[in-house]
Structures are given as structure tokens and as C-alpha cells.
Design an enzyme around this catalytic site. Structure first.
Site, short mmCIF file in Angstrom:
data_model
loop_
_atom_site.label_atom_id
_atom_site.label_comp_id
_atom_site.label_asym_id
_atom_site.label_seq_id
_atom_site.Cartn_x
_atom_site.Cartn_y
_atom_site.Cartn_z
N ARG A 1 -12.85 -2.75 -8.18
CA ARG A 1 -12.67 -3.48 -6.94
C ARG A 1 -13.98 -3.54 -6.30
O ARG A 1 -14.63 -2.57 -6.01
CB ARG A 1 -11.65 -2.81 -6.15
CG ARG A 1 -11.17 -3.42 -4.75
CD ARG A 1 -10.06 -2.88 -4.11
NE ARG A 1 -10.52 -1.59 -3.37
CZ ARG A 1 -9.77 -1.03 -2.32
NH1 ARG A 1 -8.77 -1.42 -1.97
NH2 ARG A 1 -10.41 0.07 -2.07
N ASP B 1 0.90 -5.48 7.93
CA ASP B 1 -0.15 -4.32 7.65
C ASP B 1 -1.34 -5.37 7.50
O ASP B 1 -1.60 -5.72 6.54
CB ASP B 1 0.22 -3.63 6.70
CG ASP B 1 -0.85 -2.41 6.59
OD1 ASP B 1 -1.93 -2.65 6.99
OD2 ASP B 1 -0.48 -1.43 5.95
N PHE C 1 0.72 -1.21 0.02
CA PHE C 1 -0.21 -0.03 0.09
C PHE C 1 1.00 1.45 -0.04
O PHE C 1 1.75 1.49 0.68
CB PHE C 1 -0.72 0.07 1.19
CG PHE C 1 -1.98 1.31 1.23
CD1 PHE C 1 -3.23 0.72 0.35
CD2 PHE C 1 -1.79 2.36 1.84
CE1 PHE C 1 -4.10 1.73 0.47
CE2 PHE C 1 -2.81 3.17 1.94
CZ PHE C 1 -3.84 2.83 1.22
N TYR D 1 -11.43 1.53 9.99
CA TYR D 1 -12.56 2.09 9.50
C TYR D 1 -12.97 1.17 8.26
O TYR D 1 -13.88 1.49 7.46
CB TYR D 1 -12.16 3.73 8.96
CG TYR D 1 -11.09 3.88 8.30
CD1 TYR D 1 -10.79 3.47 6.97
CD2 TYR D 1 -9.84 4.13 8.98
CE1 TYR D 1 -9.54 3.47 6.44
CE2 TYR D 1 -8.83 4.56 8.36
CZ TYR D 1 -8.21 3.96 7.12
OH TYR D 1 -7.34 4.17 6.19
N LYS D 2 -12.12 0.04 7.94
CA LYS D 2 -12.78 -0.73 6.91
C LYS D 2 -13.55 -1.56 7.47
O LYS D 2 -14.83 -1.35 7.79
CB LYS D 2 -11.25 -1.32 6.13
CG LYS D 2 -10.59 -0.20 5.51
CD LYS D 2 -9.33 -0.31 4.83
CE LYS D 2 -8.54 0.62 4.27
NZ LYS D 2 -7.10 0.52 3.94
C1 LIG Z 1 -6.37 1.51 4.27
C2 LIG Z 1 -4.89 1.19 4.16
C3 LIG Z 1 -4.06 2.10 5.09
C4 LIG Z 1 -4.24 3.46 5.73
O1 LIG Z 1 -3.56 4.08 6.39
P1 LIG Z 1 -4.14 5.39 7.16
O2 LIG Z 1 -2.95 5.90 7.96
O3 LIG Z 1 -5.27 5.09 8.07
O4 LIG Z 1 -4.38 6.45 6.06
C5 LIG Z 1 -2.76 1.64 5.33
N1 LIG Z 1 -2.20 0.43 4.78
C6 LIG Z 1 -3.19 -0.50 4.03
C7 LIG Z 1 -2.74 -1.85 3.64
C8 LIG Z 1 -4.35 0.17 3.90
O5 LIG Z 1 -5.46 -0.65 3.08
#
Ligand SMILES: *Cc1c(COP(=O)(O)O)cnc(C)c1O
Length: 421
Positions: free
Chosen positions: A381, A207, A130, A232-233
Site C-alpha cells: 500500500r 468512517d 476496517f 493522525y493520518k
Molecule cells: C485508522 C482507522 C481507524 C482507527 O481507529 P482508532 O480508534 O484510531 O484506532 C478506524 N477506522 C478506519 C477506517 C481507519 O482507517
């Protein structure tokens, strides 16, 4: 058989046998019968219990108890962290804390890991990790004079364990990887990869943003060192809700985190002159915790816990498998290709479909009431989160998509992408 599978009656029969069907009613859905929400892997919907809890925290705690409520609030980051550990990430109490954002936690844990491996000059990640992970690691490498070694991943099949093995050596301090790939949903083998990394003497940071709440995660049993994830997911805690971090128990007191804040201090309200981190996971806290967001995390995790992660996993695999079967039948002839692992055991809970017009298709789908999202370069997606998605939602969404694709109605839409995709 194939007729049965593609009939809506088949989807209805799957819904009728769904042990989690009742959970859909525990969300506050917008008043729109056409809406099909397949983007809970980006922002989960609002549980009614969360709406009520936040209203209580605002009115009764903040509004009435005022600063006295801190007596209750102070333990929230630990309490919510332990809930995540117990129900979603396979971590015994005292190793998970809810705090900051995923990005900040990634920085904190990766820096701490580098300090724990002073003689090793390399950080390893993959080119499809990511973006925020890659950027944080680029920054850390630049600041600490280390090399960021980036291995190639297939953007549909996920991590290549042979490429990872080849990148490991006595110079590697830290390996940072996503458990479920954000674009394809490819699921990495946490236990096997953790062993690989440990055999090279490095630490691994996972992660979990796209896996927590969607697939079972066994941090303790895998021997994982460090992990971060957002809420939040699949945890449905709302936009910008704080993230969580995990540090394996025996590493907690040995890893010096870089942000020396007063919430990580041993005797915080002594207001002493020197930083003296508290023993335990609390030392990874920084400043004042976002109480409203953590209250939402607690409610979100309780809801997932009531459903049970193994039932969620079973239904998630069934939903994405069903989506793929319908895509094979209806969409492959219209130029779509599967851009996610076909084997259920190798996939998280979202599916990507490849099509040269993915952007305009995603916009046409939204106009037709189906919310998924677009990901570069040409992926649509779709995330049928198991807590609230029906098999008929998948059927209806795929039916609308095939009609849009067959009629080419997306061609009326602008090709320029919006600021947020
Ligand atoms: C959504 C997501 C993030 C988001 O990071 P934030 O600090 O909350 O913006 C990080 N890593 C992955 C793999 C994600 O899917």
C-alpha cells in the site's frame, strides 16, 4: 509519450508546476535524503507549526499557567471540530467535536443510532470495513441482541451498492461504512448511498479515517447522519491524537449517547446530582479532553486549510494516477497487479499493488528508504499524500521498487511478518 512519462524529467516538470510545492517545507523531516514517505495515510509526518505549538502548550500553558489554562483549553474540542467541519468535511459549525478515539466515537454514535431506532433489529456493514468498525459493531450487536448483517465487498473495487440495496429493509436500524476503503482506497459515493439508506428508514454512519484531508467530504450536502474520523493520518496530528465525530444538527438532541460523562453535562461545574446533557454537539463529549493532541489537530487542519481541499484532491488524484501509470509500465511485467480502482474519481489518495511477495517487497522497499506498508493478504500500500509528496518521490519510489522486484533482492529477507505492519 510513454518515454516522456517514464523519464524522471517528466516528474520534475510536474513538481515545477505544483501549486502546493511549498508545503513540503512546513514539515520537520528526518535528516535522510533517501527517505520517501508514502505512509501518511497511516501516520502523517510532523508539521513544524505543530512542533512549535506543542512546545508552547507544554511550556507556557501547562508549565506556566497551570490549571488556569483550562479557561483557554475548554473550548478546544469545539474549535478544532468546527475547523474540520469548515475546511475538510463540509459541516456547518456546531456539528463536529474532537474527542476520544475513532473506535470509541464509533461505539458512541452507533449505540446512539440504535437507541433512536428501537424497533429495528439489524446493523449493516461490509466484510472489508476496517477491523475496528467490524469489531465494535459485532460487540454492539451482541450486547443489544441485534443482528449484524455483513455484505460482501470486493477488496479492490470497494463497496457493492447492489449488495447494499439488497441488505436494506424495514428491519435495518443502522448502516456503517467507510468512505474510503483502507486497503484499496476505493471511494464510496456518500450522497447516493446516504439516500439509499434513508429510503429504507435507517441511519448511516460514515468512517472518514482515510478520506478526511485527502478527498472533499460533504457531510451536510450529502444528508449524512453521523460520521467519525481520525486525525493522525492525513490531518498530521500525531500518534494517538484524538478523533472527531459529526452528528447532523437535527439529530444531535435526539440521539442519546451511551457514555454519560461530566464533559457532556449542561452545567458541568455545578457538579449536580443527575446527568443532564448540554444542548448541542458537546453532549457527545465524555471526559477531560487530551489538550496536547487537540492543539496538534488544530495546527494540522490549519495547514490543510491553507492548501485547500480541492487543490489537495487535484494533486492527490494526479499523484496516484501517475503512480499507477508507472506501475503499468514498469511493474506489471514483473508480476504486480493494480489492487485499487483505476478511475481517479473512484479512488482516495492511496494505491495498493498486489504481488505474492508483497510483505517482503514492503520490507525491501523500507530498507531502500521508501516507506509504504503491507496489508493482507498480498498488498503493498502506497499513499502519496498531496500536502508534501513530490512527483519525483513517486518516480524514485517506483524506480526503486522495480529494481528490487527485478533483482529479487527481497528474497534475502525473512518471510515472517513483524508485529506491526
Ligand atoms: C485508522 C482507522 C481507524 C482507527 O481507529 P482508532 O480508534 O484510531 O484506532 C478506524 N477506522 C478506519 C477506517 C481507519 O482507517
Amino acid at each position: 509519450m510513454s518515454t516522456a512519462l517514464t523519464s524522471r524529467a517528466y516528474a520534475e516538470s510536474l513538481d515545477a508546476g505544483d501549486p502546493l510545492a511549498g508545503f513540503r517545507g512546513r514539515f520537520a523531516w528526518p535528516d535522510d535524503d533517501r527517505l520517501i514517505y508514502l505512509d501518511g495515510n497511516s501516520l502523517g509526518p510532523l508539521p513544524t507549526a505543530t512542533r512549535d505549538r506543542i512546545a508552547r502548550v507544554v511550556a507556557a500553558e501547562w508549565g506556566s499557567a497551570l490549571v488556569r489554562a483550562w479557561g483557554e483549553w475548554i473550548d478546544l474540542p469545539h474549535r478544532a471540530g468546527d475547523l474540520i467541519g469548515a475546511h475538510l468535511t463540509g459541516a456547518a459549525p456546531g456539528q463536529v467535536l474532537v474527542c476520544d478515539s475513532t473506535t470509541v466515537n464509533l461505539f458512541k454514535l452507533a449505540s446512539a443510532a440504535l437507541r433512536a431506532r428501537p424497533g429495528r433489529g439489524v446493523i449493516v456493514t461490509d466484510d472489508d470495513n476496517f477491523p475496528t468498525d467490524r469489531y465494535v459493531l459485532q460487540g454492539l450487536a451482541a450486547q443489544s441482541g441485534r443482528e449484524l448483517r455483513v455484505i460482501r465487498s470486493d477488496i479492490d473495487a470497494g463497496l457493492d451498492e447492489r449488495a447494499l440495496s439488497a441488505a436494506l429493509g424495514a428491519d435495518v436500524a443502522l448502516v456503517c461504512l467507510s468512505h474510503v476503503a483502507y486497503r484499496s482506497g476505493a471511494l464510496a459515493d456518500m450522497a447516493r448511498i446516504t439516500d439509499l439508506v434513508h429510503a429504507a428508514g435507517a441511519l448511516v454512519l460514515w468512517d472518514l479515517c482515510h478520506s478526511a484531508g485527502a478527498v472533499p467530504v460533504q457531510l451536510d450536502a450529502s444528508g449524512a447522519d453521523l460520521a467519525v474520523g481520525c486525525t493522525y493520518k492525513y490531518l498530521n496530528a500525531g500518534p494517538g491524537a484524538p478523533a472527531f465525530l459529526y452528528v447532523r444538527r437535527d439529530l444531535i438532541d435526539a440521539l442519546p449517547q451511551p457514555i454519560w460523562g461530566w464533559f457532556g453535562q449542561a452545567d458541568q461545574f455545578a457538579m449536580g446530582p443527575e446527568y443532564d446533557p448540554v444542548p448541542g454537539i458537546g453532549r457527545f463529549a465524555t471526559g477531560t479532553p487530551p489538550v496536547l493532541g487537540i492543539a496538534a489537530v488544530e495546527e494540522g487542519v490549519k495547514l490543510l486549510a491553507a492548501a485547500g481541499i480541492s487543490r489537495l484532491r487535484d494533486k492527490g488524484t494526479a499523484l496516484t494516477g501517475y503512480l499507477i501509470s508507472l506501475a503499468d509500465e514498469w511493474l506489471a511485467p514483473l508480476g504486480f497487479e493494480l489492487a485499487s480502482p483505476r478511475a481517479g474519481a473512484r479512488r482516495g489518495c492511496h494505491v495498493s499493488l498486489r504481488h505474492p511477495e508483497a510483505w517482503r517487497l514492503s520490507q525491501a522497499l523500507i530498507a531502500a528508504g521508501v516507506i509504504g506498508d503491507y496489508r493482507t493478504p498480498d498488498r503493498l500500500r502506497l499513499g502519496p499524500a498531496p500536502l508534501y509528496t513530490r512527483f519525483t518521490d513517486v518516480w524514485d519510489a517506483m524506480d526503486r521498487l522495480r529494481r528490487i522486484a527485478a533483482a529479487r533482492s527481497y528474497e534475502d529477507l525473512p518471510a515472517e511478518r513483524s508485529r506491526v505492519t
